[in-house]
Design an enzyme around this catalytic site. Structure first.
Site, PDB file in Angstrom:
ATOM      1  N   GLY A  32      -5.186 -12.358  -5.731  1.00  0.00           N
ATOM      2  CA  GLY A  32      -4.992 -13.669  -5.110  1.00  0.00           C
ATOM      3  C   GLY A  32      -4.331 -14.691  -6.005  1.00  0.00           C
ATOM      4  O   GLY A  32      -3.420 -15.402  -5.584  1.00  0.00           O
ATOM      5  N   ARG A  51       3.048  -4.603   0.603  1.00  0.00           N
ATOM      6  CA  ARG A  51       3.353  -4.073  -0.732  1.00  0.00           C
ATOM      7  C   ARG A  51       2.266  -4.418  -1.731  1.00  0.00           C
ATOM      8  O   ARG A  51       1.960  -3.647  -2.643  1.00  0.00           O
ATOM      9  CB  ARG A  51       4.727  -4.497  -1.198  1.00  0.00           C
ATOM     10  CG  ARG A  51       4.996  -5.999  -1.351  1.00  0.00           C
ATOM     11  CD  ARG A  51       4.511  -6.542  -2.665  1.00  0.00           C
ATOM     12  NE  ARG A  51       5.280  -7.666  -3.142  1.00  0.00           N
ATOM     13  CZ  ARG A  51       4.788  -8.616  -3.912  1.00  0.00           C
ATOM     14  NH1 ARG A  51       3.500  -8.621  -4.235  1.00  0.00           N
ATOM     15  NH2 ARG A  51       5.571  -9.583  -4.347  1.00  0.00           N
ATOM     16  N   LYS A 102      13.967 -11.627  -3.130  1.00  0.00           N
ATOM     17  CA  LYS A 102      12.930 -12.170  -2.256  1.00  0.00           C
ATOM     18  C   LYS A 102      12.750 -13.655  -2.532  1.00  0.00           C
ATOM     19  O   LYS A 102      12.712 -14.085  -3.685  1.00  0.00           O
ATOM     20  CB  LYS A 102      11.611 -11.433  -2.507  1.00  0.00           C
ATOM     21  CG  LYS A 102      10.424 -11.958  -1.693  1.00  0.00           C
ATOM     22  CD  LYS A 102       9.223 -11.082  -1.987  1.00  0.00           C
ATOM     23  CE  LYS A 102       7.977 -11.639  -1.361  1.00  0.00           C
ATOM     24  NZ  LYS A 102       6.808 -10.788  -1.671  1.00  0.00           N
ATOM     25  N   SER A 134      -2.884  -8.008 -10.537  1.00  0.00           N
ATOM     26  CA  SER A 134      -1.500  -8.014 -10.072  1.00  0.00           C
ATOM     27  C   SER A 134      -1.079  -9.430  -9.698  1.00  0.00           C
ATOM     28  O   SER A 134      -1.823 -10.145  -9.016  1.00  0.00           O
ATOM     29  CB  SER A 134      -1.364  -7.099  -8.853  1.00  0.00           C
ATOM     30  OG  SER A 134      -0.077  -7.219  -8.275  1.00  0.00           O
ATOM     31  N   ASP A 143     -15.945 -14.678   2.893  1.00  0.00           N
ATOM     32  CA  ASP A 143     -14.996 -15.780   3.089  1.00  0.00           C
ATOM     33  C   ASP A 143     -15.778 -17.066   3.330  1.00  0.00           C
ATOM     34  O   ASP A 143     -16.864 -17.036   3.943  1.00  0.00           O
ATOM     35  CB  ASP A 143     -14.068 -15.500   4.279  1.00  0.00           C
ATOM     36  CG  ASP A 143     -12.821 -16.363   4.266  1.00  0.00           C
ATOM     37  OD1 ASP A 143     -11.755 -15.867   3.845  1.00  0.00           O
ATOM     38  OD2 ASP A 143     -12.911 -17.535   4.664  1.00  0.00           O
ATOM     39  N   VAL A 144     -15.221 -18.177   2.872  1.00  0.00           N
ATOM     40  CA  VAL A 144     -15.879 -19.469   3.085  1.00  0.00           C
ATOM     41  C   VAL A 144     -15.875 -19.860   4.552  1.00  0.00           C
ATOM     42  O   VAL A 144     -16.680 -20.688   4.983  1.00  0.00           O
ATOM     43  CB  VAL A 144     -15.211 -20.571   2.240  1.00  0.00           C
ATOM     44  CG1 VAL A 144     -15.422 -20.306   0.760  1.00  0.00           C
ATOM     45  CG2 VAL A 144     -13.726 -20.697   2.556  1.00  0.00           C
ATOM     46  N   GLN A 170      -3.749 -10.774   3.523  1.00  0.00           N
ATOM     47  CA  GLN A 170      -3.817 -10.010   2.279  1.00  0.00           C
ATOM     48  C   GLN A 170      -5.112  -9.210   2.194  1.00  0.00           C
ATOM     49  O   GLN A 170      -5.121  -8.052   1.754  1.00  0.00           O
ATOM     50  CB  GLN A 170      -3.708 -10.947   1.068  1.00  0.00           C
ATOM     51  CG  GLN A 170      -2.349 -11.569   0.867  1.00  0.00           C
ATOM     52  CD  GLN A 170      -1.377 -10.636   0.134  1.00  0.00           C
ATOM     53  OE1 GLN A 170      -1.668  -9.478  -0.124  1.00  0.00           O
ATOM     54  NE2 GLN A 170      -0.216 -11.162  -0.191  1.00  0.00           N
TER      55      GLN A 170
END
Length: 311
Positions: free
Chosen positions: A221, A110, A67, A295, A159-160, A138
């Protein structure tokens, strides 16, 4: 060699199947059966672009995946995706290229699937409310994955960008069949049993004191050593699980910064999530325990989801 566009991936790789495939791949990774060398990270001079090169071999598939993903911080202002990627799949024995997949959405799918597997293993069974930080692609797959493994009745998005949050809420309410509403961080966390952070923030996106007892957090993130989404105080009191120890301790600012500050030690990581999924390590130990899945992404996940598309 086949070219697999995004719309074909969306049609052929549903989230529940992706969660199962990624869970199996994470077990293979933690057992040492999958081969995943450390990924190469390239900061492009004169830009705010990072390119990542990620190879993997997944046993049982007979395939190797490679990838290439670019993460461009200036792209949203240009009307372009923050993350753009391709995944090449090759026959492991002959080296023959089999397919190249448009992997922007594949990456989000994923990543969501990994969080879905972690949530199923770690979150309380009675979790009903989620909070998602980040109204991008995401964030969408994070919420979709959580909804696939827990019977959510409500979710909040933080969210901003108020417009992005409103659009996210409307789209995901229609898609998932329960109310998704914009909220500020403190209000969302007062009710949230499951939290997902999927932002490009460099500093924590919530206050530790706002979390409920027993909450489960998926932090996906940040992927660089100097940035984080989760407060150090939260990391210190949480039971921490990762996709892979080596990459987490090299790349995850959410863990590296508290390590440098002396808030935690290297042994603070309880287990890789693949170990929990295999039954080789315990997951949640109590109803009030805070669990954190950190992650940074792993190429074995991309190869597993690509396998759903290629058959």
């Amino acid at each position: 060699m086949r070219h697999i566009p995004e719309d074909e991936i969306r049609r052929t790789a549903a989230m529940p199947a992706a969660i199962r495939a990624v869970a199996e791949a994470l077990v293979a990774l933690s057992s040492g059966r999958a081969l995943v060398p450390p990924r190469t990270s390239l900061e492009v001079p004169g830009t705010r672009t990072t390119a990542l090169v990620m190879p993997a071999y997944l046993p049982g598939t007979g395939r190797v995946g490679l990838k290439l993903i670019s993460l461009c911080e200036d792209n949203p202002a240009r009307g372009l995706p923050y993350a753009q990627a391709v995944t090449v799949v090759m026959d492991a024995e002959t080296g023959t290229p089999l397919a190249v997949l448009d992997a922007g959405y594949l990456t989000a799918l994923r990543t969501g699937a990994a969080s879905g597997a972690a949530t199923d293993a770690l979150a309380r069974r009675d979790a009903r409310v989620a909070a998602v930080f980040g109204a991008g692609v995401q964030g969408r797959t994070q919420l979709e994955a959580v909804a696939a493994v827990r019977r959510l009745v409500k979710a909040y998005v933080v969210d901003v960008d108020a417009g992005a949050a409103a659009a996210f809420a409307a789209e995901m309410t229609a898609r998932l069949g329960f109310e998704v509403a914009p909220a500020d961080a403190a209000a969302a966390l007062r009710e949230a049993d499951i939290v997902a952070t999927a932002t490009t923030a460099a500093t924590p996106v919530f206050e530790d004191g706002d979390l409920k007892p027993g909450v489960h957090i998926n932090a996906v993130g940040s992927y660089k050593p100097h940035i984080r989404e989760v407060p150090g105080a939260t990391v210190r009191r949480a039971s921490v699980f990762v996709d892979e120890r080596l990459s987490a301790l090299e790349e995850a600012g959410d863990l590296i910064i508290p390590l440098r500050e002396g808030l935690i030690g290297p042994d603070h990581i309880k287990a890789e999530i693949g170990e929990v999924l295999a039954g080789a390590a315990p997951g949640r130990r109590s109803e009030d325990e805070i669990t954190l899945f950190k992650s940074v992404g792993n190429a074995v996940e991309d190869l597993a989801v690509a396998g759903l598309v290629l058959g």
